[in-house]
Scaffold this motif. Structure first.
Motif, PDB file in Angstrom:
ATOM      1  N   VAL A   1       0.799  -1.092  -0.021  1.00 36.15           N
ATOM      2  CA  VAL A   1      -0.113  -0.063   0.022  1.00 36.15           C
ATOM      3  C   VAL A   1       0.789   1.394  -0.030  1.00 36.15           C
ATOM      4  O   VAL A   1       2.029   1.378   0.688  1.00 36.15           O
ATOM      5  CB  VAL A   1      -1.120  -0.192   1.152  1.00 36.15           C
ATOM      6  CG1 VAL A   1      -1.553   1.521   1.495  1.00 36.15           C
ATOM      7  CG2 VAL A   1      -1.580  -1.311   1.075  1.00 36.15           C
TER       8      VAL A   1
ATOM      9  N   LEU B   1       1.271  -7.521  10.962  1.00 34.40           N
ATOM     10  CA  LEU B   1       1.857  -7.796   9.864  1.00 34.40           C
ATOM     11  C   LEU B   1       1.716  -9.069   9.168  1.00 34.40           C
ATOM     12  O   LEU B   1       1.398  -9.153   7.962  1.00 34.40           O
ATOM     13  CB  LEU B   1       3.350  -7.702  10.281  1.00 34.40           C
ATOM     14  CG  LEU B   1       4.526  -7.838   9.091  1.00 34.40           C
ATOM     15  CD1 LEU B   1       4.405  -6.463   8.197  1.00 34.40           C
ATOM     16  CD2 LEU B   1       5.910  -7.663   9.914  1.00 34.40           C
TER      17      LEU B   1
ATOM     18  N   ASP C   1      -1.292 -10.544   9.082  1.00 32.74           N
ATOM     19  CA  ASP C   1      -2.656 -10.401   8.438  1.00 32.74           C
ATOM     20  C   ASP C   1      -2.327  -9.655   7.096  1.00 32.74           C
ATOM     21  O   ASP C   1      -3.021 -10.016   6.213  1.00 32.74           O
ATOM     22  CB  ASP C   1      -3.571  -9.784   9.504  1.00 32.74           C
ATOM     23  CG  ASP C   1      -3.941 -10.166  10.927  1.00 32.74           C
ATOM     24  OD1 ASP C   1      -3.864 -11.492  10.639  1.00 32.74           O
ATOM     25  OD2 ASP C   1      -3.755  -9.613  11.913  1.00 32.74           O
ATOM     26  N   MET C   2      -1.567  -8.489   7.217  1.00 31.20           N
ATOM     27  CA  MET C   2      -1.482  -7.658   6.196  1.00 31.20           C
ATOM     28  C   MET C   2      -0.947  -8.545   4.928  1.00 31.20           C
ATOM     29  O   MET C   2      -1.504  -8.526   3.824  1.00 31.20           O
ATOM     30  CB  MET C   2      -0.516  -6.610   6.537  1.00 31.20           C
ATOM     31  CG  MET C   2      -0.270  -5.499   5.435  1.00 31.20           C
ATOM     32  SD  MET C   2       0.673  -4.407   5.843  1.00 31.20           S
ATOM     33  CE  MET C   2       1.919  -5.099   5.398  1.00 31.20           C
TER      34      MET C   2
ATOM     35  N   HIS D   1      -3.535 -11.424   3.833  1.00 35.77           N
ATOM     36  CA  HIS D   1      -4.504 -11.050   2.985  1.00 35.77           C
ATOM     37  C   HIS D   1      -4.128 -10.075   1.788  1.00 35.77           C
ATOM     38  O   HIS D   1      -4.943  -9.989   0.525  1.00 35.77           O
ATOM     39  CB  HIS D   1      -5.356 -10.124   3.833  1.00 35.77           C
ATOM     40  CG  HIS D   1      -5.899 -10.968   5.030  1.00 35.77           C
ATOM     41  ND1 HIS D   1      -6.800 -11.965   4.568  1.00 35.77           N
ATOM     42  CD2 HIS D   1      -5.871 -10.903   6.091  1.00 35.77           C
ATOM     43  CE1 HIS D   1      -6.997 -12.546   5.791  1.00 35.77           C
ATOM     44  NE2 HIS D   1      -6.548 -11.870   6.640  1.00 35.77           N
ATOM     45  N   GLN D   2      -3.001  -9.673   1.487  1.00 35.46           N
ATOM     46  CA  GLN D   2      -2.677  -9.133   0.464  1.00 35.46           C
ATOM     47  C   GLN D   2      -2.171  -9.901  -0.550  1.00 35.46           C
ATOM     48  O   GLN D   2      -2.252  -9.687  -1.764  1.00 35.46           O
ATOM     49  CB  GLN D   2      -1.464  -7.945   0.735  1.00 35.46           C
ATOM     50  CG  GLN D   2      -1.365  -6.773  -0.352  1.00 35.46           C
ATOM     51  CD  GLN D   2      -0.576  -5.710   0.067  1.00 35.46           C
ATOM     52  OE1 GLN D   2       0.058  -5.784   1.202  1.00 35.46           O
ATOM     53  NE2 GLN D   2      -0.877  -4.484  -0.327  1.00 35.46           N
TER      54      GLN D   2
ATOM     55  N   PRO E   1      -2.902 -13.446  -1.069  1.00 32.93           N
ATOM     56  CA  PRO E   1      -3.618 -14.759  -0.519  1.00 32.93           C
ATOM     57  C   PRO E   1      -3.062 -15.779  -1.074  1.00 32.93           C
ATOM     58  O   PRO E   1      -3.001 -17.163  -0.772  1.00 32.93           O
ATOM     59  CB  PRO E   1      -5.129 -14.591  -1.214  1.00 32.93           C
ATOM     60  CG  PRO E   1      -4.901 -13.241  -1.836  1.00 32.93           C
ATOM     61  CD  PRO E   1      -3.656 -12.506  -1.862  1.00 32.93           C
TER      62      PRO E   1
END
Lengths: 366, 304
Positions: B20, B66, B68-69, B72-73, B75
């Motif tokens: 991001v 971290l 999670d990020m 999910h970014q 997959p």
């Protein structure tokens, strides 16, 4: 003691709380370009945007004669919990000898908490303090209930601006007339009738567009900061709902569970657990949870608002594309700072809404 | 085990392209390293979830989220992330509770996990003691793992460098600031050389309430420690573009450096910063300090 506070959302509520306790409340002016410029000038460059805007509000309130500030604190891990300390230091260096009272959980530093409560209590009896607290609590719930009417009907108003003007009037009435709970009930009834009497033209159910607004508390709640997003969306014919209302925030964070009227937090956090293992601060987990909740409640799209470089919301921004895909809901993220201008976002929001309309159309056809 | 190499332009670009845009530089670089490793064909990438190493503090939200990020970014790589929670009340995180879950993935033998933790703890304590003796992280690492001890350096000027380990010791972000300072005839003192008791002392004296991020607390305390230490001639705050905690911490230190009459400079670095401009700034800073020190000692002699 002339007390001021950060300008956020329906400020009548904070003002009433202080006034009913017998303090002189100085309401900072609604943030404008001038406020923001003033704040930016005296803030670290990379501080998050709410910090800067609030800094500007404080400086304007000091000009109006405030000599004390009351604000909320917290224990992070988001930066907002540390605003008070840095504001205090900066204002001190600017030569304003001002008392900043930071209300935060009593668990870490009970002595400090108690000192502030004592200061706010002043000469009132404890009975009076509790009474005032519940009056203000009632006020918060009342105002939010009325605002929800505005947020829906304003989308279909026949005369442009009629609901916004009415909402302004309602706020002023509450500000002027409220002394006790009875006043609140009376004005609520009258205001509700008044708001419901304003003409509007509803659309058929299948053409209605419902948008949820999620994000960081300050930029979501304060319309002067978030480009007036609710009004803009209403103006484009969409109903809106926020993920945060002050009354619900009080229920979740201040009210003991047994008195709270609404209790959303747990449900929302449970929803977010699918994507996040731990709580990481700010309103990150709520943001994700509410997106899922809105989808389940049949909303058509989400507007996600965050301050530029907000630590927790950046994590949600990374997760959002996945949520959007998994739950099949369009999400548009706006990041706000002192450079944000409305025109470019309006074009994008219009496109976003066209996309939703298109989706609805194809869904209806198939 | 494969370690990702020193940060290079290639790794930075990998991260910048897929993260991001508003994230801080170190996290973007982390994403770059993560992708680099996966492209070199590893089975798992170790991404710990650092929660806390001091009672009441947590890491910055970006550390907390971290795994999670990343999962999910990207997959497609979600099942390649090896993660566990590091949640401890003290600096030494080597406890069974922290490592059991991840150890189990590699071996079923708990005894083996215990032994691994024990030998890691020994190294850690050795490493930490070296830091307190004035070795910086890299020198201490070389000594513990490779047995190389650095040449003792003693220069006439001592400069405190405050900044997070992942900034100061990443040659790409910091442009090797420690070596540059050494070459200019100065000693660089960093936050890991400040003892825990000094840190706690500064925190309880200077703050009504602690900052809630562990590393920020350490840096903040180190900053004040350097301000108060008469042997330190100046302080450089090295921070990365978009660092949230530093925006506050830097401001407070900046405001207070005036009270201590210590030269203070903030160096903010992002993925576009050019090296020559950094060198010029540091040179000017060091020259200024040298002149100041020289002048004061000179006039003191005249005074005699």
């Amino acid at each position: 003691m002339k007390i001021t506070f950060p300008y956020m959302g329906t400020v009548v509520i904070y003002k009433k709380l202080l006034e009913l306790l017998g303090h002189e409340a100085i309401c900072p002016p609604r943030p404008t370009r001038k406020t923001i410029d003033l704040g930016v000038k005296h803030s670290p460059e990379f501080a998050c945007f709410p910090y800067k805007a609030i800094m500007g509000s404080y400086l304007q309130a000091i000009e109006l004669g405030a000599d004390a500030i009351i604000t909320s604190g917290g224990f992070g891990p988001c930066r907002a919990g540390y605003y008070g300390e840095v504001h205090k230091k900066t204002l001190g260096k600017l030569g304003h000898n001002i008392d900043i009272m930071i209300l935060e959980s009593y668990k870490r530093n009970f002595k400090y908490f108690w000192r502030i409560v004592k200061k706010l209590k002043g000469k009132n009896s404890w009975r009076k303090v509790i009474q005032v607290f519940f009056t203000v609590y009632e006020l918060a719930h009342t105002l939010d209930a009325l605002e929800k009417i505005v947020q829906v009907r304003r989308a279909y108003e026949t005369e442009k601006g009629s609901f916004s003007r009415a909402w302004q009037k309602v706020n002023e009435r509450f500000d002027k007339e409220v002394k006790t709970k009875k006043d609140i009930h009376r004005i609520y009834k009258e205001s509700k009738e008044y708001l419901e009497s304003i003409p509007y033209k509803e659309k058929p159910e299948n053409e209605k567009i419902r948008l949820g607004i999620v994000g960081e508390i300050y930029v979501v709640m304060e319309s002067s900061i978030n480009l007036n997003i609710e009004e803009v969306l209403n103006g484009l014919g969409c109903e809106v709902e926020r993920n945060l209302y002050l009354s619900e925030w009080i229920d979740d964070n201040i009210m003991p569970k047994m008195f709270a009227r609404t209790s959303m937090q747990e449900k929302i956090l449970n929803l977010s657990r699918e994507y996040m293992e731990v709580r990481i601060g700010g309103h990150e987990n709520e943001t994700i949870g509410h997106i899922i909740d809105y989808k389940k409640r049949g909303f058509d799209g989400i507007i996600h608002i965050m301050p530029f470089a907000c630590l927790p919301e950046l994590i949600s921004q990374s997760i959002i594309p996945k949520v959007s895909k998994d739950y099949d809901i369009p999400i548009y993220t706006i990041s706000i700072d002192e450079q944000t201008a409305i025109a470019n976002h309006i074009t994008r929001i219009e496109a976003f809404i066209e996309l939703i309309k298109g989706r609805k159309g194809t869904q209806a056809l198939s | 085990m494969i370690e990702s190499p020193q940060t290079s332009k290639e790794i930075v670009d990998l991260g910048v392209k897929s993260a991001v845009p508003e994230l801080c530089v170190p996290v973007k670089i982390y994403v770059g390293h993560f992708l680099y490793l996966l492209q070199s064909g590893v089975d798992y990438v170790y991404v710990p979830r650092l929660i806390s190493i001091r009672k009441g503090d947590t890491f910055c939200p970006k550390f907390l989220g971290l795994p999670d990020m990343l999962s999910h970014q990207f997959p497609e790589y979600a099942d390649k992330i090896l993660t566990h929670q590091v949640n401890s009340r003290e600096e030494n995180i080597g406890t069974l509770q922290n490592y059991l879950s991840i150890g189990r993935i590699i071996t079923q033998n708990t005894q083996k996990i215990r032994q691994a933790i024990k030998s890691a703890n020994k190294k850690w304590i050795e490493f930490r003691n070296l830091c307190l003796d004035g070795y910086n992280c890299r020198e201490a690492e070389n000594k513990v793992f490779r047995g190389v001890s650095p040449k003792p350096s003693s220069h006439d000027i001592k400069i405190g460098v405050i900044g997070y380990v992942y900034n100061v010791y990443d040659n790409y972000i910091s442009m090797d600031i420690i070596n540059k300072l050494n070459k200019m005839g100065t000693d660089a003192v960093t936050f890991e050389m400040v003892s825990l008791s000094d840190t706690e002392k500064q925190l309880s004296e200077k703050l009504r309430k602690d900052i809630f991020w562990t590393f920020s607390n350490k840096i903040f305390a180190a900053g004040y420690h350097f301000f108060e230490d008469p042997s330190i001639d100046g302080v450089i705050h090295l921070t990365a573009f978009g660092c949230g905690p530093d925006s506050f911490l830097g401001k407070v230190l900046d405001l207070d450096s005036d009270d201590f009459k210590k030269p203070f400079m903030t160096v903010r670095i992002d993925e576009h910063t050019g090296e020559s401009h950094l060198v010029t700034r540091i040179e000017a800073f060091v020259d200024m300090i040298r002149r100041r020190k020289f002048k004061t000692s000179d006039s003191a002699e005249v005074g005699k």
